[in-house]
Write a protein that holds these residues in place. Structure first.
Motif, short mmCIF file in Angstrom:
data_model
loop_
_atom_site.label_atom_id
_atom_site.label_comp_id
_atom_site.label_asym_id
_atom_site.label_seq_id
_atom_site.Cartn_x
_atom_site.Cartn_y
_atom_site.Cartn_z
N ARG A 151 3.38 8.47 10.75
CA ARG A 151 4.50 9.15 11.43
C ARG A 151 5.79 8.94 10.67
NH1 ARG A 151 5.29 8.90 16.59
NH2 ARG A 151 3.26 8.07 17.25
N ASP B 279 9.71 7.89 9.82
CA ASP B 279 10.70 6.89 10.21
C ASP B 279 12.11 7.45 10.07
OD1 ASP B 279 10.52 6.68 7.48
OD2 ASP B 279 9.57 4.72 7.50
N THR C 193 -0.20 -3.96 2.21
CA THR C 193 0.65 -4.23 3.37
C THR C 193 2.00 -3.52 3.21
OG1 THR C 193 1.21 -6.33 2.31
CG2 THR C 193 -0.33 -6.43 4.15
N ALA D 24 4.32 0.29 3.79
CA ALA D 24 4.67 1.07 4.98
C ALA D 24 3.44 1.74 5.58
CB ALA D 24 5.72 2.12 4.61
N THR D 25 2.56 2.23 4.71
CA THR D 25 1.35 2.92 5.19
C THR D 25 0.44 1.93 5.90
OG1 THR D 25 1.45 4.50 3.37
CG2 THR D 25 -0.69 4.21 4.43
N GLN E 106 1.50 0.90 9.36
CA GLN E 106 1.22 1.89 10.41
C GLN E 106 -0.26 1.90 10.79
OE1 GLN E 106 2.95 5.56 8.81
NE2 GLN E 106 4.81 5.19 9.98
N ARG F 32 -1.19 -8.97 -0.66
CA ARG F 32 -0.73 -9.55 -1.93
C ARG F 32 0.75 -9.89 -1.82
NH1 ARG F 32 -2.14 -6.31 -7.30
NH2 ARG F 32 -0.52 -4.89 -6.56
N THR F 33 1.55 -8.92 -1.35
CA THR F 33 2.99 -9.16 -1.19
C THR F 33 3.39 -8.74 0.22
OG1 THR F 33 3.19 -8.41 -3.48
CG2 THR F 33 5.25 -8.72 -2.24
N ARG G 290 13.17 -3.52 -0.89
CA ARG G 290 12.14 -2.50 -1.05
C ARG G 290 12.34 -1.55 0.11
NH1 ARG G 290 6.28 -5.13 -1.87
NH2 ARG G 290 6.16 -5.03 -4.14
N ARG G 291 11.79 -0.34 0.00
CA ARG G 291 11.98 0.59 1.10
C ARG G 291 11.41 -0.04 2.37
NH1 ARG G 291 9.82 4.15 4.44
NH2 ARG G 291 10.65 6.25 4.63
N ALA H 242 -4.90 1.01 1.32
CA ALA H 242 -3.53 1.48 1.60
C ALA H 242 -2.68 1.03 0.42
CB ALA H 242 -3.03 0.87 2.90
N TRP I 108 7.36 0.90 -5.98
CA TRP I 108 7.22 2.28 -6.49
C TRP I 108 8.60 2.87 -6.77
CZ3 TRP I 108 9.50 6.47 -4.27
CH2 TRP I 108 9.87 6.38 -2.92
N ASN J 146 -1.56 -0.98 -10.63
CA ASN J 146 -2.88 -0.36 -10.83
C ASN J 146 -2.85 0.72 -11.91
OD1 ASN J 146 -4.15 -1.79 -8.64
ND2 ASN J 146 -2.89 -0.53 -7.29
P1 NAP Z 1 3.32 0.79 -1.14
O1 NAP Z 1 4.54 0.52 -0.38
O2 NAP Z 1 3.40 0.91 -2.61
O3 NAP Z 1 2.26 -0.32 -0.74
C1 NAP Z 1 1.05 -0.47 -1.40
C2 NAP Z 1 0.43 -1.77 -0.96
O4 NAP Z 1 -0.82 -1.95 -1.60
C3 NAP Z 1 1.28 -2.98 -1.34
O5 NAP Z 1 1.21 -3.92 -0.32
C4 NAP Z 1 0.60 -3.46 -2.62
O6 NAP Z 1 0.83 -4.81 -2.91
C5 NAP Z 1 -0.84 -3.22 -2.24
N1 NAP Z 1 -1.72 -3.16 -3.39
C6 NAP Z 1 -1.74 -2.22 -4.36
N2 NAP Z 1 -2.69 -2.50 -5.25
C7 NAP Z 1 -3.29 -3.65 -4.84
C8 NAP Z 1 -4.33 -4.44 -5.37
N3 NAP Z 1 -4.95 -4.09 -6.51
N4 NAP Z 1 -4.69 -5.56 -4.70
C9 NAP Z 1 -4.07 -5.88 -3.54
N5 NAP Z 1 -3.06 -5.18 -3.00
C10 NAP Z 1 -2.67 -4.07 -3.66
O7 NAP Z 1 2.60 2.15 -0.64
P2 NAP Z 1 2.64 2.79 0.81
O8 NAP Z 1 2.50 1.77 1.85
O9 NAP Z 1 1.68 3.92 0.79
O10 NAP Z 1 4.10 3.34 0.94
C11 NAP Z 1 4.71 4.09 -0.12
C12 NAP Z 1 5.90 4.81 0.40
O11 NAP Z 1 5.48 5.92 1.18
C13 NAP Z 1 6.81 4.04 1.34
O12 NAP Z 1 7.66 3.15 0.68
C14 NAP Z 1 7.55 5.17 1.99
O13 NAP Z 1 8.54 5.67 1.16
C15 NAP Z 1 6.45 6.20 2.15
N6 NAP Z 1 5.88 6.09 3.49
C16 NAP Z 1 6.63 6.53 4.52
C17 NAP Z 1 6.17 6.41 5.78
C18 NAP Z 1 7.02 6.92 6.90
O14 NAP Z 1 7.82 7.76 6.76
N7 NAP Z 1 6.90 6.41 8.02
C19 NAP Z 1 4.94 5.83 6.04
C20 NAP Z 1 4.17 5.42 4.96
C21 NAP Z 1 4.65 5.54 3.69
P3 NAP Z 1 2.04 -5.22 -3.92
O15 NAP Z 1 3.29 -4.99 -3.15
O16 NAP Z 1 1.75 -6.63 -4.25
O17 NAP Z 1 1.92 -4.31 -5.11
#
Ligand code: NAP
Length: 556
Positions: A66, A68, A196, A198-199, A202, A219-220, A339-340, A389, A502, A509
């Motif tokens: 959803r 934010d 862990t 934003a995705t 949720q 991881r973080t 971070r966002r 995620a 990001w 990766n």
């Molecule tokens: P993300 O913020 O980049 O999170 C990815 C997660 O996966 C991080 O916790 C990362 O850990 C972990 N990860 C990646 N590779 C891994 C590995 N090999 N082993 C273990 N953990 C690993 O991606 P996202 O959650 O999809 O969100 C991306 C962006 O999408 C958000 O910042 C936001 O802008 C947008 N978004 C918006 C909404 C909304 O509007 N409500 C919702 C979801 C997403 P590390 O941090 O250690 O790399």
């Protein structure tokens, strides 16, 4: 790994060019760009990889997806009629409602007749003699147009974790950005989730009560704050509809285009009581106020940021019963809001449930995915379902995945290996007639607001070319240099620029994406609007057209 099923394909256009303009992507940006190009009377064709409109809201169907941004500040502002006809059910709408909204827009403006679905663009080549772009689809089909506009989305190139054995898993596995349309039955199942961000937050808060067991591989940890979503009452609905002009004007006045504005006070200058009271107030309010409406020094001053982090850490400790788990959930390597910021609804309380377990993979690293589940250095975890995620190769990733070639076969991916070189984030150094919506180096925040402004600017440029019979547009190298240095200067002093995410172009990766880059213009939406507006008002003197542009392209 499973991908969404191919459902009924909506009425779809088929390529038969040449077109005046080709747009790649039918998400929030591509739809509006198509609408504006049609207004100019141009032949435009949109190519979309998905089977229908929606972009990010088409692909990200994972449980709990959803907004934010406040829903009523997120929708398009260009049509008063649309604003009055559409009703958001919640202050922060869920993905199905947003997808329904974008379908409503596509229907209302009859956009689908110019969109070709299930058409992933894999290559784009500029023809120097004809001054046009030819795109190639995965199917091998080609189409040409004078101008190519990319509306790829900054978060569309999803990435899987590089972990051995990923293909061996015998259960169901999904990346959140490829969640099946028909949904996944999770009731009573043993579910593991990696990530862990934003995705993940949720997903975790949504499925914890339904699954048999949930294991979160972290991881973080990320800082997160409450969303405080609720339904929009009929009275609020009336008020929202009556005040759209004010809402969008408010968004125009803030540096991130959200309704929240930075507080002019500084955390380090007010009394501890005033500071605490303000933070309590923000924590209790809906939306991003606690992030972009915080004290002026929180995102730029390390001491102020440390105080804000302490406040947020205290909240986590209050909400998570087990102090050891709470401690694991508190970020140590980056400060609050650098971070966002994910917004959550009961995320921390999930860890008080007996069926949820947090595994810190810094302590016990994941060694491999096995046919049964996940093996860490300490333990084997059997799963029925594994959820990745793991995020996206942000901003430049979607460009890297298309073989984009300019004059002389110059490859955009090579040019952008390090820092992208753009002019205003909308044109690319050395790539004529290629225009970007929300490419690198544009202002970003409440994304549809940024999109509308960029699309309007690009449409102005296209209209200028059309009216004056111009066939080619190029950047001036010195203007690109100037813009890139403005972009670099704008992040100076911003704490987020020292943190991997990001937003700073890091994805562990993806090969070659371990080094931080500046991928957005962070001088604020107002400065960006002024800067881009001046160029348009001045008649695009900073750009080169036709013969001048061709001479520029001929130079190495
Ligand atoms: P993300 O913020 O980049 O999170 C990815 C997660 O996966 C991080 O916790 C990362 O850990 C972990 N990860 C990646 N590779 C891994 C590995 N090999 N082993 C273990 N953990 C690993 O991606 P996202 O959650 O999809 O969100 C991306 C962006 O999408 C958000 O910042 C936001 O802008 C947008 N978004 C918006 C909404 C909304 O509007 N409500 C919702 C979801 C997403 P590390 O941090 O250690 O790399």
């Amino acid at each position: 790994m499973q991908t969404p099923s191919t459902e009924t394909i909506p009425q779809t256009a088929t390529a038969s060019g040449p077109f005046d303009v080709i747009v790649i992507g039918a998400g929030v940006a591509g739809l509006y760009q198509l609408y504006r190009l049609r207004e100019l009377g141009l032949r435009a064709r949109v190519f979309e990889a998905g089977s229908d409109v929606g972009g990010t809201w088409y692909w990200n169907r994972y449980p709990g997806a959803r907004f934010d941004s406040e829903s009523w500040s997120y929708g398009y502002s260009f049509s008063k009629e649309l604003l009055q006809e559409w009703e958001w059910p919640e202050h922060f709408a869920a993905q199905p409602d947003t997808l329904r909204y974008l379908n409503f827009v596509a229907d209302k403006f009859d956009l689908r007749r110019d969109i070709q679905f299930l058409s992933r663009v894999v290559a784009a080549q500029f023809d120097e003699d004809a001054d046009h772009w030819t795109i190639t689809l995965e199917s091998g089909e080609q189409a040409s147009a004078r101008l190519l506009i990319t509306a790829l989305g900054p978060l569309s190139a999803y990435t899987l974790p590089v972990i051995p054995g990923r293909e061996e898993f015998k259960g169901q596995a999904f990346h959140t950005a490829r969640w099946p349309r028909e949904g996944v039955s999770l009731a009573g199942k043993r579910v593991g989730i990696i990530g862990t961000g934003a995705t993940a937050i949720q997903v975790i808060q949504t499925i914890a009560s339904e699954v048999g067991s949930l294991t979160v591989f972290q991881r973080t940890p990320n800082w997160a704050a409450p969303l405080h979503n609720r339904r929009i009452t009929p009275e609020e609905q009336r008020r929202i509809k009556a005040t759209y002009a004010e809402i969008f004007e408010r968004c125009r006045q803030t540096s991130t285009c959200f309704i929240h504005q930075t507080d002019p006070r500084k955390a380090l200058e007010v009394s501890p009581e005033e500071r605490e009271a303000f933070w309590e107030k923000l924590y209790a309010e809906p939306g991003f106020g606690i992030w972009v409406g915080n004290f002026a020094d929180v995102l730029v001053d390390k001491k102020a940021n440390a105080l804000a982090s302490e406040f947020a850490a205290r909240k986590i400790r209050q909400r998570v019963t087990d102090p050891a788990v709470a401690d694991k959930l508190i970020p140590k390597d980056h400060g609050f809001g650098t971070r966002r910021l994910p917004l959550e609804s009961g995320y921390y309380e999930v860890y008080n449930r007996a069926n949820v377990r947090l595994v810190d993979i810094n302590e016990t690293p994941i060694e491999r995915i096995t046919p049964e589940g996940v093996r860490t250095s300490a333990e084997d975890f059997p799963f029925d379902v594994l959820i990745y995620a793991t995020g996206f190769d942000g901003v430049t990733g979607p460009y890297d995945r298309i073989d984009i070639r300019g004059p002389g076969g110059r490859r955009l991916k090579d040019d952008w290996e390090g820092m992208p070189r753009t002019y205003l984030g909308m044109l690319i150094d050395g790539f004529p007639n290629l225009l970007m919506v929300l490419g690198p180096h544009t202002a970003r925040g409440n994304i549809p607001r940024n999109i509308e402004e960029i699309v309007d600017w690009l449409t102005g440029l296209v209209a200028h070319m059309h009216k004056n019979g111009l066939r080619r547009v190029e950047t001036r190298r010195e203007e690109v240099d100037r813009w890139v240095s403005e972009v670099e200067q704008a992040v100076e002093g911003l704490l987020f620029s020292e943190v991997n995410s990001w937003q700073t172009g890091v994805n562990r990766n993806v090969e070659g994406r371990q080094v931080r880059r500046v991928l957005g213009y962070y001088g604020g939406a107002l400065a960006y609007r002024q800067r881009t507006g001046d160029v348009a008002v001045g008649g695009y003197r900073e750009l080169l057209f036709d013969a001048e542009a061709a001479r520029r392209s001929a130079r190495p």
